[in-house]
Design a protein around this motif. Structure first.
Motif, PDB file in Angstrom:
ATOM      1  N   VAL A   1       0.826  -1.221   0.000  1.00  0.00           N
ATOM      2  CA  VAL A   1       0.000   0.000   0.000  1.00  0.00           C
ATOM      3  C   VAL A   1       0.856   1.265   0.000  1.00  0.00           C
ATOM      4  O   VAL A   1       0.615   2.179  -0.801  1.00  0.00           O
ATOM      5  CB  VAL A   1      -1.005  -0.024   1.161  1.00  0.00           C
ATOM      6  N   PRO A   2       1.875   1.393   0.898  1.00  0.00           N
ATOM      7  CA  PRO A   2       2.673   2.627   0.851  1.00  0.00           C
ATOM      8  C   PRO A   2       3.436   2.818  -0.452  1.00  0.00           C
ATOM      9  O   PRO A   2       3.777   3.947  -0.806  1.00  0.00           O
ATOM     10  CB  PRO A   2       3.628   2.478   2.042  1.00  0.00           C
ATOM     11  N   ILE A   3       3.703   1.740  -1.177  1.00  0.00           N
ATOM     12  CA  ILE A   3       4.331   1.867  -2.495  1.00  0.00           C
ATOM     13  C   ILE A   3       3.318   2.416  -3.500  1.00  0.00           C
ATOM     14  O   ILE A   3       3.577   3.392  -4.210  1.00  0.00           O
ATOM     15  CB  ILE A   3       4.878   0.515  -2.975  1.00  0.00           C
ATOM     16  N   LEU A   4       2.145   1.809  -3.541  1.00  0.00           N
ATOM     17  CA  LEU A   4       1.139   2.175  -4.533  1.00  0.00           C
ATOM     18  C   LEU A   4       0.555   3.558  -4.302  1.00  0.00           C
ATOM     19  O   LEU A   4      -0.001   4.166  -5.218  1.00  0.00           O
ATOM     20  CB  LEU A   4       0.011   1.137  -4.528  1.00  0.00           C
ATOM     21  N   LYS A   5       0.688   4.074  -3.067  1.00  0.00           N
ATOM     22  CA  LYS A   5       0.117   5.382  -2.725  1.00  0.00           C
ATOM     23  C   LYS A   5       1.164   6.492  -2.680  1.00  0.00           C
ATOM     24  O   LYS A   5       0.822   7.650  -2.450  1.00  0.00           O
ATOM     25  CB  LYS A   5      -0.572   5.296  -1.359  1.00  0.00           C
ATOM     26  N   ASP A   6       2.422   6.180  -2.897  1.00  0.00           N
ATOM     27  CA  ASP A   6       3.480   7.156  -2.699  1.00  0.00           C
ATOM     28  C   ASP A   6       3.488   8.206  -3.812  1.00  0.00           C
ATOM     29  O   ASP A   6       3.653   7.875  -4.988  1.00  0.00           O
ATOM     30  CB  ASP A   6       4.838   6.461  -2.653  1.00  0.00           C
TER      31      ASP A   6
END
Length: 419
Positions: free
Chosen positions: A200-205
């Motif tokens: 999630v933190p990758i896809l939302k960065d």
């Protein structure tokens, strides 16, 4: 988010077959364990077994740097969970043959017969909430052996309509083994699931999104040669499996908090006989050096390995202790292998020498199985904690591995997340 290519990439190997010798009947067994056996160190195992009774654990990530909670605040109602289709019923073809020119759905590209990809649209990314599970469904076509498959995430320059896999940063998200399947028998599909909230933190960065598009890859290696002769309706055909990829997302927990991503290896060779596949020929020890761009409060390493070698005494038939060290300290010790492969018997509709005609005891399965046809390969999340900026060293060591006859491999994937 900081994205660094921490070491020079070797050309990633093509997806390997779980078995490649079509003349044998004992094509392979086993599955990863959800239990860490090191000195009190732990890892979260993110695969969820397809059959009831599998031992892969699904749950929150150890050492994730995130915090538990509802994912909502104040009077804002939580969003409804969603399941999103990313790839649907994609046909895969003979992995050894020239790439086919068969129709493929709009928005999907075929890198080769065993690897396809699609870009995640802004609309799809907006659906991702604070938790994520990756789901794969494999359907039977004209390959009746057990094969290796994977889900990868590629970071592709913004706006590119296609890309060369070996020329962009990629991480392996999930790995699985197909069962022995006869397309004329039920069940004709097998499901897999992995906890993947650390994506999630990758896809939302926003920094990554400003420079990259995210592409999901689904790979399923297949070979139709045995089925051409053994499965009614497969004569002359080169289609091997159907594959679908889905994402399940909800807001039951707060999103994890990572700001550094280091892709370190994807499906690299790891064995004791090939030059470059280990630190030194004759040893099954692999060292990866990497650079942290800044001091970090918390870090974790995401590791996938699976043992293959279908020859007599091959590595997929012998359970070995695996040792993981970070900066010289033992971080994880594990021995792959399920308690039993019986939960996956129902998916193995093609007769084979692994399952045989009658159930095996737990003791029998544990005597030779590293993974189960029809099961996930575990994704191991290794907590590291706080670390300083500069050069660090990851080591994986399987000291008892023998690779009889110079055959077999342990495909190795690794990436790091930190905050």
């Amino acid at each position: 988010m900081h994205l660094r290519r921490a070491i020079p990439y070797l050309c990633p190997l093509a997806l390997l077959a779980a078995c490649t010798d079509e003349q044998r009947s004992d094509a392979g067994t086993g599955g990863g364990t959800g239990t860490s056996e090191s000195n009190g160190s732990t890892s979260a195992v993110t695969g969820t077994s397809a059959g009831s009774g599998g031992t892969g654990a699904s749950g929150s990530t150890a050492g994730s740097g995130g915090t538990g909670g509802s994912g909502g605040s104040g009077d804002v109602p939580p969003r409804e969970p969603e399941e999103v289709s990313v790839l649907e019923n994609i046909t895969f073809y003979d992995g050894y043959a020239e790439t086919v020119d068969e129709p493929i759905p709009p928005g999907v590209i075929r890198h080769n017969n065993s690897l396809v990809a699609t870009r995640l649209t802004g609309e799809l990314l907006a659906k991702v909430q604070t938790t994520l599970k990756v789901r794969v469904v494999v359907g039977a076509l004209c390959d009746n052996y057990d094969r290796l498959g994977s889900v990868n995430l590629a970071l592709v320059p913004k706006g590119a309509q296609t890309y060369v896999p070996g020329q962009v940063d990629r991480i392996e998200v999930a790995r699985f083994v197909t069962p022995f399947m006869d397309m004329n028998k039920q069940p004709k599909t097998v499901p897999y699931e992995w906890e993947a909230s650390n994506l999630v933190p990758i896809l939302k960065d926003p920094d990554l999104l400003a420079e990259h598009d995210f592409w999901f890859e689904l790979g399923i290696f297949g070979v139709p040669y045995a089925a051409n002769d053994e499965v009614p309706g497969c004569a002359g055909r080169n289609d091997t499996q159907l594959g679908s990829l889905l994402l399940y997302t909800d807001s039951t927990r707060e999103a994890q908090d990572f700001g550094v991503l280091l892709p370190l290896a994807i499906s690299e060779e790891f064995n004791n006989y090939a030059t470059g596949a280990s630190d030194k020929v004759g040893t099954t020890r692999k060292t990866v050096s990497f650079e942290l761009p800044a001091d970090t409060q918390d870090a974790q390493l995401v590791l996938i390995t699976s043992n293959h070698g279908a020859n007599q005494g091959g590595e997929e038939y012998v359970r070995r202790e695996h040792y993981v060290y970070v900066d010289g300290e033992l971080a994880l010790q594990y021995k792959p292998g399920r308690t039993s492969c019986e939960p996956f018997r129902k998916y193995n509709t093609q007769g084979n020498g692994i399952y045989g005609a009658s159930p095996r005891s737990d003791k029998e399965w544990q005597s030779f199985s590293n993974w189960c046809p029809g099961d996930v390969i575990d994704t191991r999340i290794v907590p590291w904690g706080a670390a300083s900026a500069g050069t660090h060293e990851f080591v994986i060591d399987v000291p008892d591995a023998t690779f009889v006859g110079g055959e077999g491999n342990i495909p190795f994937s690794l990436y790091l997340q930190a905050r």
